[in-house]
Motif scaffolding. Structure first.
Motif, PDB file in Angstrom:
ATOM      1  N   SER A   1       0.834  -1.197   0.000  1.00 27.49           N
ATOM      2  CA  SER A   1       0.000   0.000   0.000  1.00 27.49           C
ATOM      3  C   SER A   1       0.867   1.244   0.000  1.00 27.49           C
ATOM      4  O   SER A   1       2.044   1.207   0.369  1.00 27.49           O
ATOM      5  CB  SER A   1      -0.918   0.015   1.230  1.00 27.49           C
ATOM      6  N   LEU A   2       0.273   2.334  -0.433  1.00 24.62           N
ATOM      7  CA  LEU A   2       0.899   3.644  -0.358  1.00 24.62           C
ATOM      8  C   LEU A   2       0.320   4.399   0.828  1.00 24.62           C
ATOM      9  O   LEU A   2      -0.638   3.952   1.457  1.00 24.62           O
ATOM     10  CB  LEU A   2       0.658   4.427  -1.657  1.00 24.62           C
TER      11      LEU A   2
ATOM     12  N   GLU B   1       8.347   6.901  -4.361  1.00 26.59           N
ATOM     13  CA  GLU B   1       8.708   7.194  -2.967  1.00 26.59           C
ATOM     14  C   GLU B   1       8.606   5.947  -2.088  1.00 26.59           C
ATOM     15  O   GLU B   1       9.383   5.782  -1.134  1.00 26.59           O
ATOM     16  CB  GLU B   1       7.830   8.333  -2.451  1.00 26.59           C
ATOM     17  N   PHE B   2       7.660   5.086  -2.393  1.00 22.31           N
ATOM     18  CA  PHE B   2       7.529   3.786  -1.725  1.00 22.31           C
ATOM     19  C   PHE B   2       8.842   3.015  -1.815  1.00 22.31           C
ATOM     20  O   PHE B   2       9.372   2.518  -0.824  1.00 22.31           O
ATOM     21  CB  PHE B   2       6.370   3.054  -2.423  1.00 22.31           C
TER      22      PHE B   2
ATOM     23  N   SER C   1       0.765  13.128   2.568  1.00 24.11           N
ATOM     24  CA  SER C   1       1.637  13.661   3.614  1.00 24.11           C
ATOM     25  C   SER C   1       2.530  12.589   4.238  1.00 24.11           C
ATOM     26  O   SER C   1       3.355  12.895   5.099  1.00 24.11           O
ATOM     27  CB  SER C   1       0.792  14.313   4.715  1.00 24.11           C
ATOM     28  N   GLY C   2       2.369  11.329   3.818  1.00 30.88           N
ATOM     29  CA  GLY C   2       3.099  10.221   4.427  1.00 30.88           C
ATOM     30  C   GLY C   2       4.439   9.957   3.773  1.00 30.88           C
ATOM     31  O   GLY C   2       4.920  10.719   2.938  1.00 30.88           O
ATOM     32  N   GLN C   3       5.024   8.815   4.141  1.00 28.32           N
ATOM     33  CA  GLN C   3       6.374   8.471   3.688  1.00 28.32           C
ATOM     34  C   GLN C   3       6.411   7.852   2.300  1.00 28.32           C
ATOM     35  O   GLN C   3       7.457   7.855   1.649  1.00 28.32           O
ATOM     36  CB  GLN C   3       6.993   7.493   4.690  1.00 28.32           C
ATOM     37  N   ALA C   4       5.267   7.333   1.850  1.00 30.00           N
ATOM     38  CA  ALA C   4       5.260   6.617   0.566  1.00 30.00           C
ATOM     39  C   ALA C   4       3.984   6.936  -0.224  1.00 30.00           C
ATOM     40  O   ALA C   4       3.167   6.055  -0.487  1.00 30.00           O
ATOM     41  CB  ALA C   4       5.365   5.118   0.811  1.00 30.00           C
TER      42      ALA C   4
END
Length: 205
Positions: A178-179, A191-192, A183-186
């Motif tokens: 999942s992404l 970016e994941f 605003s999250g890390q991935a």
């Protein structure tokens, strides 16, 4: 069956067509590793398959689909180069991967790691390991000098924490299915993968 139950209609496209699948013997039966996206070179194949399918369905915009696919493919190729540079920081003897389930095989094959084991001994995160299997995994961790257990974002970390405590190594969270929110890390695939690689490098270098 999931698509049928959801009432989906339209054309189904197998985006992984053309990928060489990894397999394992699970209970005497050959099982296919579904985690193809853990290698961005496989996602290049996805991208081209999607562009071809959309061009077939909507030929009037074929050039747009192909242009977008080429642009994203270049981003994936840049990601691949970046990963190779990052993992070069890890000594060869430390490139041993243990995870909650066998999620890192395609990544390992592409970037010079060895997937040494998993808590579930399966491609599934829902399989239940026996006490004997867990003891064997702990023995292997000690014998090989594995430095970390990588735990997927959707999996309960309790068992991994216990193995880490028993063997004196650490746990590290990675994303696998999942992404995150923007605003999250991935928040995107690129970016994941960057988050996962940074986590792996930090844990093993």
């Amino acid at each position: 069956p999931f698509l049928e139950n959801a009432g989906a209609s339209g054309k189904n496209i197998e985006v992984s067509s053309g990928i060489t699948f990894r397999t394992s013997s699970d209970g005497g039966q050959a099982t296919t590793d579904p985690h193809t996206w853990m290698d961005p070179n496989n996602v290049i194949i996805w991208t081209r398959n999607i562009a071809a399918a959309l061009s077939d369905i909507d030929p009037a915009h074929s050039s747009d689909y192909q242009t977008n696919a080429e642009t994203y493919t270049r981003s994936l190729q840049d990601l691949d180069s970046w990963i190779r540079s990052e993992v070069s920081q890890i000594p060869l003897k430390n490139r041993l991967l243990v995870s909650d389930h066998a999620v890192l095989g395609y990544f390992a094959d592409q970037y010079g790691f060895s997937q040494e084991g998993s808590i579930t001994s399966s491609f599934s995160s829902e399989a239940a390991p026996s006490a004997r299997e867990l003891a064997a995994l702990e023995d292997k961790i000690r014998q090989l000098g594995v430095r970390a257990i990588f735990v997927s974002e959707a999996v309960n970390q309790t068992m991994a924490d216990q193995i880490a405590a028993d063997t004196g190594i650490k746990t590290a969270r990675i994303y696998h299915a999942s992404l995150t929110a923007s605003s999250g890390q991935a928040p995107s695939y690129l970016e994941f993968m960057r988050y996962n690689v940074k986590t792996i490098v930090e844990a093993l270098k």
